[in-house]
Design a protein around this motif. Structure first.
Motif: not given
Ligand code: SF4
Ligand code: SF4
Length: 361
Positions: A27-28, A315-317, A319
């Motif tokens: 995903n990243a 960073e996604r975690r 959010e």
């Protein structure tokens, strides 16, 4: 050997990519070649000789956090990361591992030596007791990146009236997870045998590093190495003495992040949540929690191989707490603290030990 995983590699190679949506690395990176199915298909082709491994082809094996989320979503429970770590060993054997992991074993031993010295500088010598039956082993990332948490852990033991835990006296501060994850299997086996000998001198050993608890309990036996001591994570031990901890609630709200090796791999979900609940009015859950928790991006040596990817995953975690306006994330792993903390900017990311220590009366 990849031959040991012939069935698993074939299942994934011919799978219609049913777990692609959960892979944090895929995903990243937004790159088809690093979704779980494609990484396993590369292993399948390397095993049956369709491709001969080059550094480029082998690189995909190293784009895995070892998080286990794909396995959780797989109808066949394929242990993708375990197979990919085996594929990494194949890459190392052929000398086609990523450049950043060349001479990794030398760097592992050099770091270990540095951290043994650092540990002795962090705490008073009276914490090292030769004849102790119960020992505390902080682990490399805690000593290196959250050194204050070593003394804080000892303070918590003392505050609960526990005076029988010594710091593990050893010239090895790590259980060897990084060597296993890097594919340096002969060096890993050597460290496992050495560490097993040291650990078996105790009745119980309390570790701060979830990855090394998993490695000692579940990977050592696969390499024919057994440890007689009971090996537990610090959150499991603190949970058993929590009723004696003089703490008060000091935090209004905090999200709890499940470290992959502590949660999915070891099944330890409730002890750290109970500990957080002692000092936090509201322990908040990520939408993806427990068995389905998203990775912080710090595992599997991804920060060494692809640091920007590891940061993007973190960073996604973060959010969700960012959007909720909650400024505290608590977890139970120094590697998660490090990787989420780097991405956190205004977010306070801390270990459960730190949170409890701050709340001591
Ligand atoms: S782990 Fe399971 S779901 Fe994912 S690619 Fe392999 S077989 Fe398919
Ligand atoms: S273990 Fe995690 S990082 Fe590795 S392939 Fe599976 S989902 Fe991706």
């Amino acid at each position: 050997m990849l031959d040991d995983f012939e069935k698993e590699l074939a299942y994934c190679a011919y799978c219609p990519k049913l777990c692609r949506h959960v892979c944090p690395v895929g995903n990243a990176e937004r790159r088809e070649s690093v979704i779980p199915q494609a990484k396993m298909a590369m292993g399948h082709m390397a095993r049956n000789g369709t491709v001969s491994l080059t550094e480029d082809y082998a690189s995909v094996f190293f784009y895995c956090n070892g998080c286990g989320l794909c396995t959780e979503f797989c109808e066949h429970d394929i242990p993708v990361s375990e197979v990919l770590f085996e594929a990494r060993a194949e890459a190392v054997a052929r000398g086609v591992q990523p450049k950043t992991l060349q001479n990794f074993a030398d760097r592992f031993y050099a770091r270990n030596e540095r951290l043994v010295r650092k540990l002795h500088g962090l705490v008073d010598e009276h914490y090292f007791v030769e004849e102790a039956q119960v020992a505390y082993m902080p682990g490399c990332d805690l000593i290196d990146d959250s050194p204050d948490d070593v003394q804080k852990t000892l303070d918590l033991f003392a505050a609960a009236g526990v005076d029988y835990v010594s710091i593990m006296e050893s010239d090895l501060v790590c259980g060897g997870y990084p060597l296993w994850a890097a594919g340096y299997q002969s060096e890993f086996r050597h460290v496992a045998e050495e560490q097993a000998r040291r650990l078996s001198g105790y009745r119980k050993v309390i570790l701060a590093c979830p990855a090394c608890v998993y490695t000692i309990r579940h990977v050592y036996p696969k390499f024919g190495v057994n440890v007689t001591a009971e090996v537990v994570h610090v959150s499991e031990f603190l949970d058993t003495i929590a009723h004696r901890l003089p703490v008060k609630q000091t935090v209004q709200a905090a999200y709890y992040h499940d470290p992959c090796y502590l949660g999915r791999w070891l099944g330890v979900y409730e002890p750290p949540r109970r500990l957080a609940g002692l000092v936090t009015r509201k322990v908040l859950e990520f939408a993806h929690n427990r068995e389905q928790a998203d990775c912080c991006g710090g595992g599997g040596l991804v920060p060494d191989v692809a640091p920007q990817t590891a940061s993007a995953i973190a960073e996604r975690r973060l959010e969700e707490p960012n959007q909720a306006g909650v400024g505290v994330v608590v977890t139970a792993c120094a590697t998660c603290v490090k990787n989420l903390g780097r991405a956190g900017r205004d977010m306070e990311v801390l270990d459960i030990v730190s949170l409890l220590h701050r709340s001591l009366e």
